[in-house]
Design an enzyme around this catalytic site. Structure first.
Site, PDB file in Angstrom:
ATOM      1  N   ALA A 323       0.839  -1.202   0.000  1.00 46.10           N
ATOM      2  CA  ALA A 323       0.000   0.000   0.000  1.00 46.10           C
ATOM      3  C   ALA A 323       0.872   1.249   0.000  1.00 46.10           C
ATOM      4  CB  ALA A 323      -0.925  -0.003   1.209  1.00 46.10           C
ATOM      5  N   PRO A 324       0.456   2.303  -0.715  1.00 45.49           N
ATOM      6  CA  PRO A 324       1.231   3.540  -0.725  1.00 45.49           C
ATOM      7  C   PRO A 324       1.227   4.218   0.644  1.00 45.49           C
ATOM      8  CG  PRO A 324      -0.887   3.854  -1.823  1.00 45.49           C
ATOM      9  CD  PRO A 324      -0.751   2.393  -1.547  1.00 45.49           C
ATOM     10  N   GLY A 325       2.250   5.050   0.879  1.00 45.87           N
ATOM     11  CA  GLY A 325       2.332   5.760   2.144  1.00 45.87           C
ATOM     12  C   GLY A 325       3.544   5.315   2.949  1.00 45.87           C
ATOM     13  N   ILE A 326       3.744   5.978   4.077  1.00 44.14           N
ATOM     14  CA  ILE A 326       4.847   5.631   4.970  1.00 44.14           C
ATOM     15  C   ILE A 326       4.559   4.283   5.625  1.00 44.14           C
ATOM     16  CG2 ILE A 326       6.135   6.331   7.020  1.00 44.14           C
ATOM     17  CD1 ILE A 326       5.364   9.231   6.349  1.00 44.14           C
ATOM     18  N   GLY A 328       4.244   1.292   8.161  1.00 45.11           N
ATOM     19  CA  GLY A 328       3.988   1.270   9.588  1.00 45.11           C
ATOM     20  C   GLY A 328       5.025   0.453  10.336  1.00 45.11           C
ATOM     21  N   MET A 329       5.108   0.691  11.630  1.00 49.74           N
ATOM     22  CA  MET A 329       6.047  -0.029  12.488  1.00 49.74           C
ATOM     23  C   MET A 329       5.480  -1.351  12.972  1.00 49.74           C
ATOM     24  SD  MET A 329       7.495   3.079  14.840  1.00 49.74           S
ATOM     25  CE  MET A 329       8.325   4.508  14.110  1.00 49.74           C
ATOM     26  N   LYS A 344      -4.178  -5.772   6.247  1.00 47.04           N
ATOM     27  CA  LYS A 344      -3.167  -5.418   7.244  1.00 47.04           C
ATOM     28  C   LYS A 344      -2.739  -6.676   7.994  1.00 47.04           C
ATOM     29  CE  LYS A 344      -4.132  -1.400   9.297  1.00 47.04           C
ATOM     30  NZ  LYS A 344      -4.886  -0.312   9.994  1.00 47.04           N
ATOM     31  N   ASP A 379     -14.222   0.765  10.345  1.00 48.55           N
ATOM     32  CA  ASP A 379     -14.616  -0.570  10.761  1.00 48.55           C
ATOM     33  C   ASP A 379     -13.647  -1.559  10.124  1.00 48.55           C
ATOM     34  OD1 ASP A 379     -16.026  -2.621  11.899  1.00 48.55           O
ATOM     35  OD2 ASP A 379     -17.625  -2.628  10.404  1.00 48.55           O
TER      36      ASP A 379
END
Length: 603
Positions: A323-326, A328-329, A344, A379
């Site tokens: 997925a685009p974007g920074i 996640g940790m 996810k 949700d």
């Protein structure tokens, strides 16, 4: 059923009896929504929402124990379950809610086998039959009203037919407000002749939709070939009266009311599929899975989603990608460009400085599923052993998952099975949105961002990590929080002011010189969330600088602890009606006129 063993028939009957018991309890909890609304029992509203969500798992576990008790045979035999499924399909052949009954069977099976052996020969991966689109001749879910005596008379009849146990605050005023809104809105320029109003028709669902502190009357206006949403949010004034707060009459606004960011409605829906079909006529872009979710049947919503994405995979050929974007940790996130969701997966090892555990992360997501999301949290559906075709995964994505979450994967030449994942609606990360936004869009996004934080806080939810990358922008321009690993109840936080330094060394120190406990929060530090984006920071501070003040948060905590439940609206405050009393008789109809509603056939 002659080819099915007696044991299989007992298992099928036991599961169907369990489904009937679940559905009855679900309906009984739902039926109490009317009294809770009328008595303004807002704390009870939240508790019963959680109770109803938890009911499903409780019933599934009870039924699985009963399945074990009705036979001495080994219930891990897949052949036995295949026969039970076939028997069950026959038992529900004439059941109005067969599709939800199928999902219940699937849940019992998955509980037995820990979500292994997912195959249509054992469970209802595919439905046993196509959804029946024919009307139920002996059952109607809505009442039709004619405009033959004029718009005011029709609207007055609609309000009068909803049998609340407490009176309207001022029905004449509400009728006038609704009619004005219709004439200035969807009917503007269309009622060109005096008799045009007589050609109006409104279909109103008989059941009221209850959520939070509101009751929604839901229907559709039919005129000149158009189908126009007609949704009337009603509120309790706290003094024993009800009033209509506004009129929703466009598809986008209706969609927001039924949004995936909202809690589930409590609505008396004896045949949910009929309600889903009706709602689809006023929200044609909303998937069936979302509509089932919105009326509380979120487990069947999962089933509908799974079937829908399987169907989409057959008619698409793009690949799942990161997925685009920074990044996640805590989560590895991927998506299918042609499908509007993200998947996810919890990493096996979290990046520094994250200190949460996988168990804590799962509890956070469970918390969100049961919380009042107030339109500001997505949700999320949880899946176990989700099966994908390997050739639909990009090499980069598969390599990332094998590196970051190998314990969650089963991979062979044909399949990628992810043992545990979450699915939620795809949104554009707020930080990426702002990179492309003009000044006005930035101002509006920062207003939304601040509103999201405030509304979550009013619902006793503190996001924890409020970095812009943890919020998304929906297609309606709403800002929604979607990173849950650090959220917590607001009342568990200790909001503090940063102490003034006493020495030059303290003032120049690169680390806090004062003690910081685990629950301590320093709102002054929220400015750091805008590092690198001074335009966004200025826009935020012009509208929400009160969020930097620790006293703002402490006052909010005091109200929550005192039992106050704040009001949140799934529509703009500017569209709310003025509640100025008007002269009685304003909506009086001509002598002798009538306009009684007539039951419709459910089409």
């Amino acid at each position: 059923m002659t080819n099915h063993s007696p044991t299989a028939r007992r298992i099928a009957k036991t599961i169907l009896n369990g489904f009937d018991a679940y559905f009855a309890d679900f309906q009984n909890i739902t039926l109490g929504a009317k009294a809770r609304f009328e008595t303004a029992a807002w704390a009870a509203v939240r508790e019963t929402n959680k109770e109803r969500i938890d009911l499903y798992k409780v019933k599934v576990n009870q039924v699985l124990k009963l399945v074990h008790s009705v036979t001495s045979k080994d219930t891990t035999q897949l052949e036995l379950w295949g026969q039970a499924k076939a028997t069950y399909a026959q038992l529900i052949a004439n059941n109005n809610n067969y599709e939800i009954a199928e999902t219940f069977f699937n849940s019992v099976f998955c509980s037995q086998f820990q979500h292994a052996h997912i195959h249509d020969s054992h469970i209802f991966v595919k439905s046993s039959r196509a959804l029946d689109d024919k009307p139920l001749r002996d059952y109607s879910i809505y009442i039709s009203y004619s405009g033959r005596d004029g718009l005011e008379a029709m609207i007055e009849d609609i309000l009068a037919d909803y049998s609340f146990s407490i009176p309207w605050e001022d029905m004449a005023r509400d009728v006038a407000n609704i009619c004005t809104s219709l004439r200035e809105g969807p009917l503007a320029g269309k009622l060109t002749e005096e008799d045009d109003e007589q050609r109006l028709r409104v279909d109103m669902l008989e059941s009221v939709f209850y959520r939070n502190k509101a009751a929604y009357l839901v229907g559709r206006l039919m005129f000149a070939g158009e189908v126009i949403p007609l949704i009337l949010p009603c509120l309790n004034n706290g003094r024993g009266n009800i009033f209509v707060d506004t009129l929703i009459h466009d598809n986008d606004s209706a969609s927001i009311i039924f949004s995936f960011t909202r809690s589930y409605f409590m609505v008396d829906a004896p045949i949910p599929s009929r309600f889903v079909r009706f709602l689809s006529t006023i929200m044609p872009l909303k998937e069936k899975s979302e509509l089932y979710n919105s009326i509380g049947f979120h487990k069947h919503g999962k089933t509908e989603f799974y079937r829908h994405i399987l169907a989409h995979m057959k008619v698409s050929n793009d690949k799942f990608v990161i997925a685009p974007g920074i990044k996640g940790m805590v989560m590895s996130v991927f998506t299918l460009p042609s499908y509007p969701v993200v998947f996810k997966v919890i990493k096996d090892k979290f990046d520094n400085p994250k200190t949460v555990t996988e168990e804590i992360v799962r509890e956070k997501y469970k918390f969100v599923s049961r919380a009042d999301r107030v339109g500001r949290m997505a949700d999320t559906q949880e899946y176990t052993n989700f099966i994908f075709y390997r050739n639909r995964f990009s090499d980069e994505l598969l390599q990332e998952l094998q590196t970051l979450a190998p314990s969650k994967l089963l991979v062979d030449e044909k399949w990628v099975i992810i043992k545990h994942l979450y699915v939620e609606r795809r949104m554009e990360p707020l930080n990426l949105y702002l990179d492309q936004a003009d000044e006005q869009q930035t101002i509006e996004a920062m207003e939304e961002y601040g509103n999201a934080i405030k509304q979550l806080a009013a619902a006793d939810i503190f996001p924890g990590d409020m970095l812009l990358k943890n919020f998304g922008v929906t297609r309606h321009g709403r800002v929604v929080f979607y990173d849950y690993d650090e959220l917590c109840p607001l009342t568990e936080c200790n909001f503090r002011k940063i102490p003034e330094p006493r020495t030059a060394e303290q003032e120049l120190a690169d680390r806090p010189w004062y003690t910081v406990a685990e629950a301590d929060v320093f709102p002054e530090e929220f400015r750091l969330f805008f590092s690198g984006n001074p335009v966004a920071r200025n826009a935020f501070e012009a509208q929400h600088s009160d969020l930097y003040d620790y006293r703002y948060w402490q006052r909010l905590q005091e109200r929550i602890r005192a039992g106050r439940v704040e009001s949140t609206f799934p529509y703009r405050r500017k569209v709310r009606f003025h509640r100025i009393p008007i002269k009685r008789g304003h909506t009086q109809r001509p002598p002798g006129s009538t306009n009684g509603g007539t039951p419709a056939d459910g089409r």
